[in-house]
Scaffold this motif. Sequence first.
Motif, PDB file in Angstrom:
ATOM      1  N   ASP A  94      42.951  50.848  45.011  1.00  0.00           N
ATOM      2  CA  ASP A  94      41.825  49.961  45.313  1.00  0.00           C
ATOM      3  C   ASP A  94      41.168  50.432  46.597  1.00  0.00           C
ATOM      4  O   ASP A  94      41.511  51.502  47.137  1.00  0.00           O
ATOM      5  CB  ASP A  94      42.311  48.508  45.453  1.00  0.00           C
ATOM      6  CG  ASP A  94      43.433  48.356  46.489  1.00  0.00           C
ATOM      7  OD1 ASP A  94      43.564  49.244  47.370  1.00  0.00           O
ATOM      8  OD2 ASP A  94      44.176  47.355  46.440  1.00  0.00           O
ATOM      9  N   THR A 110      37.048  43.195  47.268  1.00  0.00           N
ATOM     10  CA  THR A 110      36.442  43.060  45.948  1.00  0.00           C
ATOM     11  C   THR A 110      37.148  44.007  44.988  1.00  0.00           C
ATOM     12  O   THR A 110      37.408  45.159  45.327  1.00  0.00           O
ATOM     13  CB  THR A 110      34.938  43.418  45.994  1.00  0.00           C
ATOM     14  OG1 THR A 110      34.297  42.561  46.937  1.00  0.00           O
ATOM     15  CG2 THR A 110      34.292  43.235  44.623  1.00  0.00           C
ATOM     16  N   ARG A 111      37.447  43.533  43.799  1.00  0.00           N
ATOM     17  CA  ARG A 111      38.191  44.348  42.837  1.00  0.00           C
ATOM     18  C   ARG A 111      37.452  45.651  42.543  1.00  0.00           C
ATOM     19  O   ARG A 111      36.254  45.662  42.292  1.00  0.00           O
ATOM     20  CB  ARG A 111      38.398  43.576  41.539  1.00  0.00           C
ATOM     21  CG  ARG A 111      39.262  44.323  40.529  1.00  0.00           C
ATOM     22  CD  ARG A 111      39.303  43.613  39.204  1.00  0.00           C
ATOM     23  NE  ARG A 111      40.065  44.372  38.230  1.00  0.00           N
ATOM     24  CZ  ARG A 111      39.944  44.242  36.922  1.00  0.00           C
ATOM     25  NH1 ARG A 111      39.091  43.380  36.427  1.00  0.00           N
ATOM     26  NH2 ARG A 111      40.673  44.969  36.100  1.00  0.00           N
ATOM     27  N   THR A 133      48.634  40.522  43.343  1.00  0.00           N
ATOM     28  CA  THR A 133      47.608  40.953  42.398  1.00  0.00           C
ATOM     29  C   THR A 133      46.869  39.747  41.826  1.00  0.00           C
ATOM     30  O   THR A 133      45.646  39.788  41.627  1.00  0.00           O
ATOM     31  CB  THR A 133      48.239  41.776  41.262  1.00  0.00           C
ATOM     32  OG1 THR A 133      48.795  42.975  41.815  1.00  0.00           O
ATOM     33  CG2 THR A 133      47.219  42.150  40.203  1.00  0.00           C
ATOM     34  N   ASP A 144      43.015  39.973  42.554  1.00  0.00           N
ATOM     35  CA  ASP A 144      42.182  40.389  41.423  1.00  0.00           C
ATOM     36  C   ASP A 144      41.905  39.284  40.411  1.00  0.00           C
ATOM     37  O   ASP A 144      41.019  39.440  39.573  1.00  0.00           O
ATOM     38  CB  ASP A 144      42.846  41.563  40.687  1.00  0.00           C
ATOM     39  CG  ASP A 144      42.955  42.809  41.546  1.00  0.00           C
ATOM     40  OD1 ASP A 144      42.230  42.898  42.555  1.00  0.00           O
ATOM     41  OD2 ASP A 144      43.768  43.684  41.210  1.00  0.00           O
ATOM     42  N   PRO A 180      43.465  38.368  37.593  1.00  0.00           N
ATOM     43  CA  PRO A 180      43.418  38.925  36.241  1.00  0.00           C
ATOM     44  C   PRO A 180      43.747  37.891  35.173  1.00  0.00           C
ATOM     45  O   PRO A 180      44.511  36.960  35.399  1.00  0.00           O
ATOM     46  CB  PRO A 180      44.493  40.014  36.291  1.00  0.00           C
ATOM     47  CG  PRO A 180      45.505  39.463  37.253  1.00  0.00           C
ATOM     48  CD  PRO A 180      44.704  38.731  38.307  1.00  0.00           C
TER      49      PRO A 180
END
Length: 246
Positions: A20, A25-26, A54, A58, A60
């Motif tokens: 990263d 920001t992802r 994570t 992020d 996800p």
Amino acid sequence: MADRPYTILSCAVSLDGYLDDATGTRLVLSNAADLDRVDDVRAGCDAILVGAGTIRADDPRLLVRSEHRRAARVLAGLPGSPCKVTVTRRAALDPAARFFADDGADKLVYCSSAAAPRTRARLGVRAHVVDAGPRPTLRTVSADLGRRGVRRLLVEGGQQVHTQFIAEDLADELHLVLAPIFVGDSHAHRVVADGPLPWNRDHRARLAEVRRIGDVVLMRYALSARCDGDGHAAVSASERLLGVRP
């Protein structure tokens, strides 16, 4: 630990080896074709694991994106997406994170004994919280997942999680995707943190496959004897049912 899940580490890195950047920001390093490949791998697994960091960084979803793959899993008697798993030592997970969405996927949160009551109160019915002892280790988590019937585990980060899986000899394959950009920021995260690791100048990992996918390159490394000569494990039940190869 023959009963632990067959474990695949998956990540994409920049040309200078970063997962990263340090912007907060992802950073998406894969392209559309490679993201579809990862979706294919997800569909052939029983669980997907990421670290709590994570989830915070992020946010996800960790779902199988393809409608066809989800339908094939359901037809085979499986949930549309694999179980989602995370590990934390403190109750600092946001119950509004997409990881905990009501999306049909089971959620397991492994945490320390001290944090377990607060984590259960914070997450409620959004996840099953597992007390993993005073200091949770991935060896403990991996063994417990095996007892729960997880035969194939996909690990999607981040740095500390990858480091622990490799250092504790719990990984069978590494899927490393090289993206055509430089990050150029030493504050960003690399694949693993500093420290002694079993794959080093005296012990080289075995390259199982190299594949060009548009403008990125997939390199698959065998990290255990459970990975056969072509970089594949024995076909799992989900692979037989779905026709999916990692």
